[in-house]
Write a protein that holds these residues in place. Structure first.
Motif, PDB file in Angstrom:
ATOM      1  N   TRP A  89       0.785  -1.236   0.000  1.00  0.00           N
ATOM      2  CA  TRP A  89       0.000   0.000   0.000  1.00  0.00           C
ATOM      3  C   TRP A  89       0.812   1.277   0.000  1.00  0.00           C
ATOM      4  N   ASP A  90       2.054   1.198  -0.432  1.00  0.00           N
ATOM      5  CA  ASP A  90       2.833   2.405  -0.688  1.00  0.00           C
ATOM      6  C   ASP A  90       3.429   2.384  -2.085  1.00  0.00           C
ATOM      7  N   TYR A  91       2.958   1.489  -2.938  1.00  0.00           N
ATOM      8  CA  TYR A  91       3.566   1.335  -4.264  1.00  0.00           C
ATOM      9  C   TYR A  91       3.442   2.617  -5.088  1.00  0.00           C
ATOM     10  N   GLN A  92       2.408   3.431  -4.817  1.00  0.00           N
ATOM     11  CA  GLN A  92       2.196   4.643  -5.602  1.00  0.00           C
ATOM     12  C   GLN A  92       3.316   5.657  -5.405  1.00  0.00           C
ATOM     13  N   ASP A  93       4.099   5.490  -4.339  1.00  0.00           N
ATOM     14  CA  ASP A  93       5.227   6.398  -4.104  1.00  0.00           C
ATOM     15  C   ASP A  93       6.369   6.160  -5.081  1.00  0.00           C
ATOM     16  N   ASP A  94       6.468   4.957  -5.620  1.00  0.00           N
ATOM     17  CA  ASP A  94       7.517   4.629  -6.588  1.00  0.00           C
ATOM     18  C   ASP A  94       7.025   3.511  -7.493  1.00  0.00           C
ATOM     19  N   PRO A  95       6.065   3.826  -8.379  1.00  0.00           N
ATOM     20  CA  PRO A  95       5.479   2.763  -9.213  1.00  0.00           C
ATOM     21  C   PRO A  95       6.476   2.075 -10.133  1.00  0.00           C
ATOM     22  N   LYS A  96       7.506   2.784 -10.569  1.00  0.00           N
ATOM     23  CA  LYS A  96       8.500   2.140 -11.437  1.00  0.00           C
ATOM     24  C   LYS A  96       9.258   1.058 -10.682  1.00  0.00           C
ATOM     25  N   ALA A  97       9.674   1.358  -9.458  1.00  0.00           N
ATOM     26  CA  ALA A  97      10.376   0.355  -8.653  1.00  0.00           C
ATOM     27  C   ALA A  97       9.455  -0.819  -8.342  1.00  0.00           C
ATOM     28  N   PHE A  98       8.196  -0.523  -8.065  1.00  0.00           N
ATOM     29  CA  PHE A  98       7.235  -1.572  -7.742  1.00  0.00           C
ATOM     30  C   PHE A  98       7.022  -2.497  -8.935  1.00  0.00           C
ATOM     31  N   THR A  99       6.788  -1.932 -10.103  1.00  0.00           N
ATOM     32  CA  THR A  99       6.565  -2.789 -11.272  1.00  0.00           C
ATOM     33  C   THR A  99       7.824  -3.556 -11.640  1.00  0.00           C
ATOM     34  N   ALA A 100       9.000  -3.000 -11.331  1.00  0.00           N
ATOM     35  CA  ALA A 100      10.239  -3.749 -11.573  1.00  0.00           C
ATOM     36  C   ALA A 100      10.301  -4.984 -10.690  1.00  0.00           C
ATOM     37  N   LEU A 102       7.639  -6.591  -9.546  1.00  0.00           N
ATOM     38  CA  LEU A 102       6.656  -7.515 -10.123  1.00  0.00           C
ATOM     39  C   LEU A 102       7.229  -8.237 -11.334  1.00  0.00           C
ATOM     40  N   ALA A 103       7.982  -7.510 -12.151  1.00  0.00           N
ATOM     41  CA  ALA A 103       8.584  -8.131 -13.333  1.00  0.00           C
ATOM     42  C   ALA A 103       9.580  -9.210 -12.940  1.00  0.00           C
ATOM     43  N   ARG A 104      10.359  -8.961 -11.878  1.00  0.00           N
ATOM     44  CA  ARG A 104      11.314  -9.980 -11.417  1.00  0.00           C
ATOM     45  C   ARG A 104      10.589 -11.213 -10.899  1.00  0.00           C
ATOM     46  N   ILE A 105       9.506 -10.994 -10.189  1.00  0.00           N
ATOM     47  CA  ILE A 105       8.731 -12.138  -9.692  1.00  0.00           C
ATOM     48  C   ILE A 105       8.146 -12.922 -10.861  1.00  0.00           C
ATOM     49  N   GLU A 106       7.599 -12.205 -11.834  1.00  0.00           N
ATOM     50  CA  GLU A 106       7.008 -12.848 -13.009  1.00  0.00           C
ATOM     51  C   GLU A 106       8.043 -13.684 -13.758  1.00  0.00           C
ATOM     52  N   ALA A 107       9.283 -13.196 -13.781  1.00  0.00           N
ATOM     53  CA  ALA A 107      10.342 -13.887 -14.527  1.00  0.00           C
ATOM     54  C   ALA A 107      10.920 -15.072 -13.764  1.00  0.00           C
ATOM     55  N   SER A 108      10.590 -15.206 -12.493  1.00  0.00           N
ATOM     56  CA  SER A 108      11.115 -16.300 -11.688  1.00  0.00           C
ATOM     57  C   SER A 108      10.263 -17.553 -11.872  1.00  0.00           C
ATOM     58  N   ALA A 109      10.685 -18.622 -11.205  1.00  0.00           N
ATOM     59  CA  ALA A 109       9.968 -19.898 -11.326  1.00  0.00           C
ATOM     60  C   ALA A 109       8.828 -19.967 -10.312  1.00  0.00           C
ATOM     61  N   THR A 110       7.970 -18.974 -10.335  1.00  0.00           N
ATOM     62  CA  THR A 110       6.791 -18.967  -9.478  1.00  0.00           C
ATOM     63  C   THR A 110       5.620 -18.455 -10.284  1.00  0.00           C
ATOM     64  N   VAL A 111       4.444 -18.506  -9.703  1.00  0.00           N
ATOM     65  CA  VAL A 111       3.241 -17.940 -10.316  1.00  0.00           C
ATOM     66  C   VAL A 111       2.920 -16.645  -9.583  1.00  0.00           C
ATOM     67  N   LEU A 112       2.737 -15.572 -10.330  1.00  0.00           N
ATOM     68  CA  LEU A 112       2.402 -14.273  -9.760  1.00  0.00           C
ATOM     69  C   LEU A 112       0.924 -13.995  -9.964  1.00  0.00           C
ATOM     70  N   ALA A 113       0.252 -13.585  -8.903  1.00  0.00           N
ATOM     71  CA  ALA A 113      -1.168 -13.264  -8.991  1.00  0.00           C
ATOM     72  C   ALA A 113      -1.411 -11.906  -8.317  1.00  0.00           C
ATOM     73  N   ASN A 114      -2.092 -11.085  -9.040  1.00  0.00           N
ATOM     74  CA  ASN A 114      -2.575 -11.263 -10.383  1.00  0.00           C
ATOM     75  C   ASN A 114      -1.418 -11.269 -11.389  1.00  0.00           C
ATOM     76  N   PRO A 115      -1.675 -11.664 -12.652  1.00  0.00           N
ATOM     77  CA  PRO A 115      -0.589 -11.695 -13.632  1.00  0.00           C
ATOM     78  C   PRO A 115       0.035 -10.316 -13.825  1.00  0.00           C
ATOM     79  N   TYR A 116       1.306 -10.304 -14.116  1.00  0.00           N
ATOM     80  CA  TYR A 116       2.052  -9.050 -14.269  1.00  0.00           C
ATOM     81  C   TYR A 116       1.410  -8.141 -15.311  1.00  0.00           C
ATOM     82  N   ALA A 117       1.079  -8.668 -16.474  1.00  0.00           N
ATOM     83  CA  ALA A 117       0.519  -7.830 -17.547  1.00  0.00           C
ATOM     84  C   ALA A 117      -0.805  -7.201 -17.115  1.00  0.00           C
TER      85      ALA A 117
END
Length: 320
Positions: A89-100, A102-117
């Motif tokens: 609940w503080d992601y809005q302070d740095d959305p670029k870092a937050f989405t980065a 999420l992208a690392r999690i998506e690229a790992s051998a796990t399932v991310l929910a909700n999907p990154y896209a």
């Protein structure tokens, strides 16, 4: 450093003393159990969170849960079967870092929910334009890449409204959301010009129904309806969140609300593990305020069956 255990009412939260180099809470009794992660943040002291209600249900299905801050460095996300974005609940302070992250999690051998896209699409309220273009009825809205008070003032006449609301397109917990009259617009001109001069934002008419009737949230897990609540702001306010004094009521949605919410879900670009559809009644119809797909409170405390429903949906989602 202190971390407040996810799921506790903030007035009951018990600080957990952990060392400065430990950023997550670990469940005990891991033997023969698989692992799930709730993505959170560093400090939830000022928030109401109810995700701990899920943990016994996951345990009953053979899963332990770690609660990890999205700020934590060097996490091996591949240790988890599933990473569920929850109280970030503080992601809005740095959305670029937050989405980065999420992208690392998506690229790992796990399932991310909700999907990154899907979360990337949902992170900015520009998505409301997409839904409106696809036939979803939203609150009348105008979207801008920066605006000044002279331009803001034009919306009183455009919306034929004595009050308007302006908010950032990336925000949480009503941060930098202003309810304006012509007089308060003038009084806050310097602040508004500073905040919104180069900020993606939206302007809407202020809907009195939010005060007189409330805002309705319908919750869906894996596309299936779970429960619904009504949120009403405290007297003298327009923000419905608990942190701002809003009152919550469990409700049974009517057929028109269910139809409106299902139409929103049908227009999403990808399937979601969880979705919160926020509706208000305006112009004699249900209109979409937001569809929350990243870190909505799912108010598991408001429906005793919802934690078990969410866990079942999560495991079905994981095993698709």
């Amino acid at each position: 450093m202190q971390f407040y255990r996810s799921g506790l009412n903030k007035k009951m939260a018990i600080p957990l003393s952990i060392s400065d180099n430990l950023y997550y809470i670990t469940s005990n009794n891991r033997t023969h159990m698989q692992k799930i992660c709730f993505l959170s943040t560093d400090n939830l002291e000022d928030f109401y969170v109810w995700d701990d209600l899920l943990i016994p249900h996951f345990a009953a299905k053979g899963y332990t849960v770690d609660v990890i801050s999205w700020h934590a460095p060097d996490v091996d996300w591949s240790n988890y079967e599933l990473v569920i974005v929850r109280s970030t609940w503080d992601y809005q302070d740095d959305p670029k870092a937050f989405t980065a992250v999420l992208a690392r999690i998506e690229a790992s051998a796990t399932v991310l929910a909700n999907p990154y896209a899907l979360m990337q699409w949902n992170i900015s309220k520009w998505y409301l334009q997409d839904l409106a273009s696809d036939g979803v009825t939203i609150i009348p809205s105008r979207f801008y890449k920066g605006i000044n008070t002279e331009e803001i003032a034009l919306h009183f006449q455009e919306f034929a409204s004595a009050e308007i609301v302006i908010k950032p397109l990336i925000s949480a917990n009503s941060d930098n959301t202003f309810r304006l009259t012509p007089e308060s617009l003038v009084a806050q001109a310097d602040t508004l010009n500073t905040v919104f001069n180069e900020l993606d934002c939206m302007v809407q008419p202020f809907l009195k129904s939010i005060i007189t009737d409330g805002e309705y949230s319908l919750f869906y897990f894996n596309g299936q309806y779970s429960h619904a609540i009504k949120k009403v702001p405290k007297q003298g306010d327009f923000r419905v969140q608990e942190e701002h004094g809003g009152q919550l009521y469990t409700i049974t949605p009517d057929m028109e609300q269910m139809i409106a919410a299902k139409k929103v879900l049908a227009k999403l670009p990808e399937e979601a593990l969880y979705a919160r559809v926020d509706l208000v009644f305006n112009e004699q119809q249900w209109q979409l305020m937001e569809v929350e797909l990243i870190e909505p409170s799912l108010y598991f405390n408001m429906d005793k069956h919802s934690p078990a429903k969410f866990v079942a949906a999560s495991l079905d989602y994981l095993n698709k």
